[in-house]
Design a protein around this motif. Structure first.
Motif, mmCIF file in Angstrom:
data_model
loop_
_atom_site.group_PDB
_atom_site.id
_atom_site.type_symbol
_atom_site.label_atom_id
_atom_site.label_comp_id
_atom_site.label_asym_id
_atom_site.label_seq_id
_atom_site.Cartn_x
_atom_site.Cartn_y
_atom_site.Cartn_z
ATOM 1 N N ILE A 239 0.840 -1.195 0.000
ATOM 2 C CA ILE A 239 0.000 0.000 0.000
ATOM 3 C C ILE A 239 0.879 1.250 0.000
ATOM 4 C CG2 ILE A 239 -1.796 1.294 1.207
ATOM 5 C CD1 ILE A 239 -2.589 -1.364 2.558
ATOM 6 N N GLU A 240 0.571 2.159 -0.907
ATOM 7 C CA GLU A 240 1.188 3.487 -0.930
ATOM 8 C C GLU A 240 0.096 4.499 -0.614
ATOM 9 O OE1 GLU A 240 4.350 4.274 -1.396
ATOM 10 O OE2 GLU A 240 5.063 2.235 -1.844
ATOM 11 N N SER A 241 0.447 5.538 0.120
ATOM 12 C CA SER A 241 -0.560 6.529 0.517
ATOM 13 C C SER A 241 -0.040 7.940 0.301
ATOM 14 C CB SER A 241 -0.932 6.334 1.989
ATOM 15 O OG SER A 241 -1.845 7.324 2.413
ATOM 16 N N VAL A 242 -0.889 8.775 -0.311
ATOM 17 C CA VAL A 242 -0.591 10.196 -0.483
ATOM 18 C C VAL A 242 -1.762 10.978 0.106
ATOM 19 C CG1 VAL A 242 -0.184 12.064 -2.114
ATOM 20 C CG2 VAL A 242 0.762 9.803 -2.565
ATOM 21 N N VAL A 243 -1.446 11.934 0.966
ATOM 22 C CA VAL A 243 -2.484 12.720 1.627
ATOM 23 C C VAL A 243 -2.194 14.207 1.468
ATOM 24 C CG1 VAL A 243 -3.778 13.076 3.766
ATOM 25 C CG2 VAL A 243 -2.607 10.903 3.374
ATOM 26 N N ASP A 244 -3.229 14.960 1.150
ATOM 27 C CA ASP A 244 -3.152 16.424 1.166
ATOM 28 C C ASP A 244 -4.177 16.867 2.208
ATOM 29 O OD1 ASP A 244 -2.896 19.115 0.721
ATOM 30 O OD2 ASP A 244 -3.041 18.991 -1.467
ATOM 31 N N PRO A 245 -3.768 16.938 3.471
ATOM 32 C CA PRO A 245 -4.723 17.096 4.571
ATOM 33 C C PRO A 245 -5.544 18.376 4.494
ATOM 34 C CG PRO A 245 -2.541 16.508 5.387
ATOM 35 C CD PRO A 245 -2.386 16.885 3.943
ATOM 36 N N GLY A 246 -6.830 18.207 4.673
ATOM 37 C CA GLY A 246 -7.705 19.360 4.829
ATOM 38 C C GLY A 246 -8.189 20.021 3.561
ATOM 39 N N ILE A 247 -7.749 19.559 2.387
ATOM 40 C CA ILE A 247 -8.189 20.280 1.181
ATOM 41 C C ILE A 247 -9.662 20.023 0.866
ATOM 42 C CG2 ILE A 247 -5.873 20.279 0.194
ATOM 43 C CD1 ILE A 247 -6.945 18.281 -1.909
ATOM 44 N N ILE A 248 -10.279 19.083 1.574
ATOM 45 C CA ILE A 248 -11.726 18.913 1.414
ATOM 46 C C ILE A 248 -12.456 20.210 1.754
ATOM 47 C CG2 ILE A 248 -12.103 18.081 3.778
ATOM 48 C CD1 ILE A 248 -14.203 16.168 2.637
ATOM 49 N N HIS A 249 -11.852 21.031 2.627
ATOM 50 C CA HIS A 249 -12.487 22.289 3.021
ATOM 51 C C HIS A 249 -12.522 23.303 1.879
ATOM 52 C CE1 HIS A 249 -13.075 21.353 7.261
ATOM 53 N NE2 HIS A 249 -11.906 20.727 7.218
ATOM 54 N N LEU A 250 -11.692 23.103 0.862
ATOM 55 C CA LEU A 250 -11.756 23.979 -0.308
ATOM 56 C C LEU A 250 -13.114 23.863 -0.988
ATOM 57 C CD1 LEU A 250 -8.206 23.368 -1.835
ATOM 58 C CD2 LEU A 250 -9.004 25.439 -0.664
ATOM 59 N N LEU A 251 -13.692 22.672 -0.938
ATOM 60 C CA LEU A 251 -15.024 22.486 -1.527
ATOM 61 C C LEU A 251 -16.071 23.268 -0.752
ATOM 62 C CD1 LEU A 251 -14.905 18.654 -2.265
ATOM 63 C CD2 LEU A 251 -14.659 20.513 -3.907
ATOM 64 N N PHE A 252 -15.936 23.321 0.570
ATOM 65 C CA PHE A 252 -16.885 24.083 1.383
ATOM 66 C C PHE A 252 -16.778 25.576 1.104
ATOM 67 C CE2 PHE A 252 -15.788 20.686 4.779
ATOM 68 C CZ PHE A 252 -16.513 19.736 4.075
ATOM 69 N N GLU A 253 -15.567 25.999 0.686
ATOM 70 C CA GLU A 253 -15.319 27.415 0.435
ATOM 71 C C GLU A 253 -15.587 27.817 -1.010
ATOM 72 O OE1 GLU A 253 -11.256 27.750 1.555
ATOM 73 O OE2 GLU A 253 -11.617 27.174 3.646
ATOM 74 N N GLY A 254 -16.105 26.879 -1.805
ATOM 75 C CA GLY A 254 -16.403 27.178 -3.204
ATOM 76 C C GLY A 254 -15.188 27.164 -4.109
ATOM 77 N N LYS A 255 -14.080 26.577 -3.647
ATOM 78 C CA LYS A 255 -12.843 26.546 -4.431
ATOM 79 C C LYS A 255 -12.651 25.169 -5.059
ATOM 80 C CE LYS A 255 -10.738 29.929 -1.291
ATOM 81 N NZ LYS A 255 -9.650 30.196 -0.312
ATOM 82 N N LYS A 256 -13.643 24.762 -5.819
ATOM 83 C CA LYS A 256 -13.646 23.418 -6.393
ATOM 84 C C LYS A 256 -12.472 23.188 -7.338
ATOM 85 C CE LYS A 256 -16.586 20.267 -9.082
ATOM 86 N NZ LYS A 256 -15.702 20.144 -10.268
ATOM 87 N N GLU A 257 -12.150 24.158 -8.186
ATOM 88 C CA GLU A 257 -11.065 23.956 -9.151
ATOM 89 C C GLU A 257 -9.730 23.772 -8.445
ATOM 90 O OE1 GLU A 257 -8.793 23.074 -12.118
ATOM 91 O OE2 GLU A 257 -10.991 23.143 -12.254
ATOM 92 N N GLU A 258 -9.487 24.557 -7.389
ATOM 93 C CA GLU A 258 -8.239 24.393 -6.640
ATOM 94 C C GLU A 258 -8.191 23.011 -5.985
ATOM 95 O OE1 GLU A 258 -5.728 26.373 -2.919
ATOM 96 O OE2 GLU A 258 -7.493 27.423 -3.728
ATOM 97 N N HIS A 259 -9.306 22.599 -5.411
ATOM 98 C CA HIS A 259 -9.387 21.267 -4.816
ATOM 99 C C HIS A 259 -9.090 20.192 -5.861
ATOM 100 C CE1 HIS A 259 -11.771 17.535 -4.248
ATOM 101 N NE2 HIS A 259 -11.429 17.639 -2.980
ATOM 102 N N ASP A 260 -9.758 20.291 -7.016
ATOM 103 C CA ASP A 260 -9.602 19.271 -8.048
ATOM 104 C C ASP A 260 -8.177 19.234 -8.581
ATOM 105 O OD1 ASP A 260 -12.270 18.990 -7.607
ATOM 106 O OD2 ASP A 260 -12.915 19.518 -9.640
ATOM 107 N N GLU A 261 -7.552 20.394 -8.730
ATOM 108 C CA GLU A 261 -6.181 20.445 -9.232
ATOM 109 C C GLU A 261 -5.227 19.747 -8.272
ATOM 110 O OE1 GLU A 261 -2.679 20.934 -11.149
ATOM 111 O OE2 GLU A 261 -4.727 21.060 -11.937
#
Length: 211
Positions: free
Chosen positions: A135-157
């Protein structure tokens, strides 16, 4: 036919509703939401007794609605199913188990997550069923909150970057959160990608039909 869905974030609503409309539109969905749970686990860094007690209230409410099964949609809370299932007569499904069962068909599994606590829950499930899986794991902690802030493109990128980082290093890529499922349609990696919503809907529907 009824499925009770337990959410800790609003970002899971659209993906799972779309999946059920595609797989089993005749199933009635009952939503139980407690967004404070995500805040609690991010602040504590683990599943505390307080979180377990609060989560159990959502499970109780869901069970009282007498659904055919209860489905979680947030991976970080999956370990609580083992604790709460013996106390609940209604079958409970982890948010990711259908997807992870598919992932176990591959030798090297890559996990991509946007919540810090999620990988441990997924890794424990995978290793319990196949102790020698890589198993390999990559995490970008907390970027789910970008969706709450309306920053969907930044989250998706940022999710796309993690996919690119993982591509070719594993045999399959798992997008751990329901909130990331849509990104699978934005990338064309050489490595297969698995997402949870549709696999989850299929698992629930099959369970109901076999009851």
């Amino acid at each position: 036919m009824k499925v009770a869905l337990i959410h800790a974030t609003t970002t899971a609503l659209k993906p799972i509703e779309e999946a059920f409309r595609k797989v089993a539109p005749e199933v009635e969905l009952l939503h139980f939401m407690d967004t404070h749970l995500l805040t609690m686990i991010e602040e504590s860094g683990s599943l505390t007794p307080e979180i377990a007690r609060r989560f159990s209230k959502s499970v109780s409410l869901a069970a009282e609605a007498r659904p055919d099964c209860i489905q979680l949609t947030c991976s970080a809370f999956n370990p609580l199913t083992a604790i709460l299932q013996p106390l609940c007569r209604v079958k409970m499904f982890r948010s990711d188990e259908a997807m992870l069962d598919e992932a176990l068909e591959y030798n090297r599994i890559g996990l991509i997550s946007t919540v810090r606590e999620t990988p441990e829950a997924l890794i424990n499930y995978l290793q319990a069923r196949q102790p020698n899986c890589a198993i390999e794991s990559v995490v970008d902690p907390g970027i789910i909150h970008l969706l709450f802030e309306g920053k969907k493109e930044e989250h998706d990128e940022r999710v796309r970057r993690m996919v690119a980082e993982m591509d070719g290093k594993v045999d399959v890529i798992v997008l751990s959160q329901y909130s990331m499922a849509h990104v699978a349609n934005q990338v064309t990696p050489n490595t297969p990608i698995l997402v949870a919503p549709e696999a989850t809907a299929k698992r629930c529907f099959q369970y109901i039909l076999q009851k």
